[in-house]
Design a protein around this motif. Structure first.
Motif, PDB file in Angstrom:
ATOM      1  N   ASP A  56      47.186   7.885  12.387  1.00 53.42           N
ATOM      2  CA  ASP A  56      48.622   7.631  12.447  1.00 53.42           C
ATOM      3  C   ASP A  56      49.028   7.066  13.804  1.00 53.42           C
ATOM      4  O   ASP A  56      49.837   6.133  13.887  1.00 53.42           O
ATOM      5  N   ALA A  57      48.476   7.616  14.875  1.00 55.88           N
ATOM      6  CA  ALA A  57      48.814   7.145  16.219  1.00 55.88           C
ATOM      7  C   ALA A  57      48.356   5.713  16.445  1.00 55.88           C
ATOM      8  O   ALA A  57      48.982   4.958  17.208  1.00 55.88           O
ATOM      9  N   ALA A  58      47.271   5.333  15.789  1.00 61.50           N
ATOM     10  CA  ALA A  58      46.762   3.963  15.916  1.00 61.50           C
ATOM     11  C   ALA A  58      47.467   2.987  14.977  1.00 61.50           C
ATOM     12  O   ALA A  58      47.234   1.775  15.060  1.00 61.50           O
ATOM     13  N   GLY A  59      48.300   3.513  14.080  1.00 57.52           N
ATOM     14  CA  GLY A  59      48.984   2.641  13.120  1.00 57.52           C
ATOM     15  C   GLY A  59      48.043   2.061  12.083  1.00 57.52           C
ATOM     16  O   GLY A  59      48.247   0.930  11.624  1.00 57.52           O
ATOM     17  N   LEU A  60      47.040   2.841  11.691  1.00 56.39           N
ATOM     18  CA  LEU A  60      46.035   2.344  10.749  1.00 56.39           C
ATOM     19  C   LEU A  60      46.494   2.535   9.314  1.00 56.39           C
ATOM     20  O   LEU A  60      46.821   3.647   8.902  1.00 56.39           O
ATOM     21  N   SER A  61      46.500   1.455   8.549  1.00 53.98           N
ATOM     22  CA  SER A  61      46.753   1.552   7.117  1.00 53.98           C
ATOM     23  C   SER A  61      45.520   2.113   6.437  1.00 53.98           C
ATOM     24  O   SER A  61      44.444   2.227   7.042  1.00 53.98           O
ATOM     25  N   MET A  62      45.643   2.457   5.151  1.00 53.71           N
ATOM     26  CA  MET A  62      44.465   2.946   4.433  1.00 53.71           C
ATOM     27  C   MET A  62      43.400   1.847   4.348  1.00 53.71           C
ATOM     28  O   MET A  62      42.203   2.145   4.431  1.00 53.71           O
ATOM     29  N   ARG A  63      43.820   0.611   4.238  1.00 53.30           N
ATOM     30  CA  ARG A  63      42.836  -0.480   4.228  1.00 53.30           C
ATOM     31  C   ARG A  63      42.142  -0.575   5.591  1.00 53.30           C
ATOM     32  O   ARG A  63      40.925  -0.759   5.656  1.00 53.30           O
ATOM     33  N   ASP A  64      42.900  -0.440   6.689  1.00 57.12           N
ATOM     34  CA  ASP A  64      42.295  -0.425   8.019  1.00 57.12           C
ATOM     35  C   ASP A  64      41.247   0.669   8.126  1.00 57.12           C
ATOM     36  O   ASP A  64      40.149   0.460   8.655  1.00 57.12           O
ATOM     37  N   ARG A  65      41.586   1.852   7.629  1.00 58.39           N
ATOM     38  CA  ARG A  65      40.661   2.982   7.693  1.00 58.39           C
ATOM     39  C   ARG A  65      39.398   2.681   6.889  1.00 58.39           C
ATOM     40  O   ARG A  65      38.287   3.016   7.302  1.00 58.39           O
ATOM     41  N   GLY A  66      39.580   2.040   5.741  1.00 55.84           N
ATOM     42  CA  GLY A  66      38.427   1.658   4.932  1.00 55.84           C
ATOM     43  C   GLY A  66      37.520   0.684   5.653  1.00 55.84           C
ATOM     44  O   GLY A  66      36.288   0.791   5.584  1.00 55.84           O
ATOM     45  N   VAL A  67      38.119  -0.269   6.363  1.00 58.20           N
ATOM     46  CA  VAL A  67      37.329  -1.232   7.136  1.00 58.20           C
ATOM     47  C   VAL A  67      36.554  -0.509   8.232  1.00 58.20           C
ATOM     48  O   VAL A  67      35.345  -0.719   8.409  1.00 58.20           O
ATOM     49  N   LEU A  68      37.243   0.350   8.974  1.00 60.15           N
ATOM     50  CA  LEU A  68      36.591   1.061  10.076  1.00 60.15           C
ATOM     51  C   LEU A  68      35.458   1.959   9.585  1.00 60.15           C
ATOM     52  O   LEU A  68      34.352   1.945  10.155  1.00 60.15           O
ATOM     53  N   VAL A  69      35.714   2.728   8.522  1.00 59.56           N
ATOM     54  CA  VAL A  69      34.695   3.684   8.076  1.00 59.56           C
ATOM     55  C   VAL A  69      33.513   2.976   7.434  1.00 59.56           C
ATOM     56  O   VAL A  69      32.356   3.356   7.676  1.00 59.56           O
ATOM     57  N   THR A  70      33.747   1.958   6.625  1.00 66.32           N
ATOM     58  CA  THR A  70      32.605   1.259   6.038  1.00 66.32           C
ATOM     59  C   THR A  70      31.785   0.557   7.113  1.00 66.32           C
ATOM     60  O   THR A  70      30.550   0.517   7.034  1.00 66.32           O
ATOM     61  N   ALA A  71      32.456   0.048   8.146  1.00 66.87           N
ATOM     62  CA  ALA A  71      31.726  -0.615   9.233  1.00 66.87           C
ATOM     63  C   ALA A  71      30.895   0.388  10.024  1.00 66.87           C
ATOM     64  O   ALA A  71      29.712   0.156  10.306  1.00 66.87           O
ATOM     65  N   LEU A  72      31.490   1.522  10.388  1.00 66.07           N
ATOM     66  CA  LEU A  72      30.740   2.492  11.193  1.00 66.07           C
ATOM     67  C   LEU A  72      29.664   3.191  10.371  1.00 66.07           C
ATOM     68  O   LEU A  72      28.569   3.465  10.873  1.00 66.07           O
ATOM     69  N   ALA A  73      29.972   3.493   9.108  1.00 66.43           N
ATOM     70  CA  ALA A  73      29.007   4.206   8.272  1.00 66.43           C
ATOM     71  C   ALA A  73      27.771   3.354   8.001  1.00 66.43           C
ATOM     72  O   ALA A  73      26.639   3.851   8.035  1.00 66.43           O
ATOM     73  N   SER A  74      27.989   2.081   7.742  1.00 66.50           N
ATOM     74  CA  SER A  74      26.836   1.200   7.496  1.00 66.50           C
ATOM     75  C   SER A  74      26.023   1.018   8.765  1.00 66.50           C
ATOM     76  O   SER A  74      24.789   0.933   8.718  1.00 66.50           O
TER      77      SER A  74
END
Length: 201
Positions: A56-74
């Motif tokens: 929330d503090a970073a202003g991340l949308s759910m799509r943003d979160r999906g991008v970040l997590v799929t990138a870091l997880a892979s």
């Protein structure tokens, strides 16, 4: 049904039952990673509070979160979150090609802000001591302020810790998660612990 995690299922006292019931309500099954975290409901609650506050503090949308997590997880080789968040990102994007692009590192179909977020997540996951001022400047260039950059980094680091606990304690993607994920995402994820057999959940 008991999972194949390295730790046994916890006794179903009220706080544990609440976590398991929340999974059933949201997903229709209990995720194996929830069976791990159910040993420490208060710690899990603190994790959720931190990761949500950071997003929330970073202003991340759910799509943003999906991008970040799929990138870091892979990048870190976490098959569980790659599948789970690859599916969420496919839903957000309306196209399974988007998470596949992030999972495979091409980032096709992402805008410049999303590309910068994906690159930052990979850099933090790969070698946090190797990031550069230029990496951070790229985030500024796409509109993030320094406070948002700090919060986004906390989000990534917290997700890395979550994946580390799941992986270390043997949590495998369950059959229910496999059935919910797009086939394209499943085909792209060739790393991490194997998906549980159909008898699992």
């Amino acid at each position: 049904m008991a999972s194949e995690n390295f730790v046994r299922d916890p006794e179903p006292y009220p706080a544990v039952a609440a976590l398991l019931d929340a999974d059933r309500a949201e997903h229709g099954f209990v995720m194996n990673l929830t069976r791990v975290w159910a040993h420490q409901p208060d710690v899990h609650r603190a994790y959720v509070t931190l990761v949500t506050s950071a997003a929330d503090a970073a202003g991340l949308s759910m799509r943003d979160r999906g991008v970040l997590v799929t990138a870091l997880a892979s990048t870190m080789g976490d098959g569980y979150c790659s599948i789970a968040w690859g599916g969420r990102l496919a839903d957000e994007a309306g196209d399974p090609a988007v998470p596949v692009a992030v999972l495979t590192g091409t980032d096709e179909g992402l805008d410049e802000r999303e590309r910068a977020l994906a690159a930052w997540a990979r850099a933090v996951a790969r070698d946090p001591g190797g990031t550069t001022p230029e990496d951070v400047e790229r985030l500024r260039d796409v509109g993030l302020g320094d406070a948002e950059i700090v919060a986004a980094t906390v989000y990534v680091a917290t997700r890395l810790a979550f994946s580390t606990v799941n992986g270390a304690l043997g949590a495998r993607p369950g059959a229910g998660l496999r059935d919910a994920a797009p086939p394209e995402v499943l085909d792209a994820v060739t790393w991490g612990r194997p998906i549980e057999d159909p008898a699992g959940s």
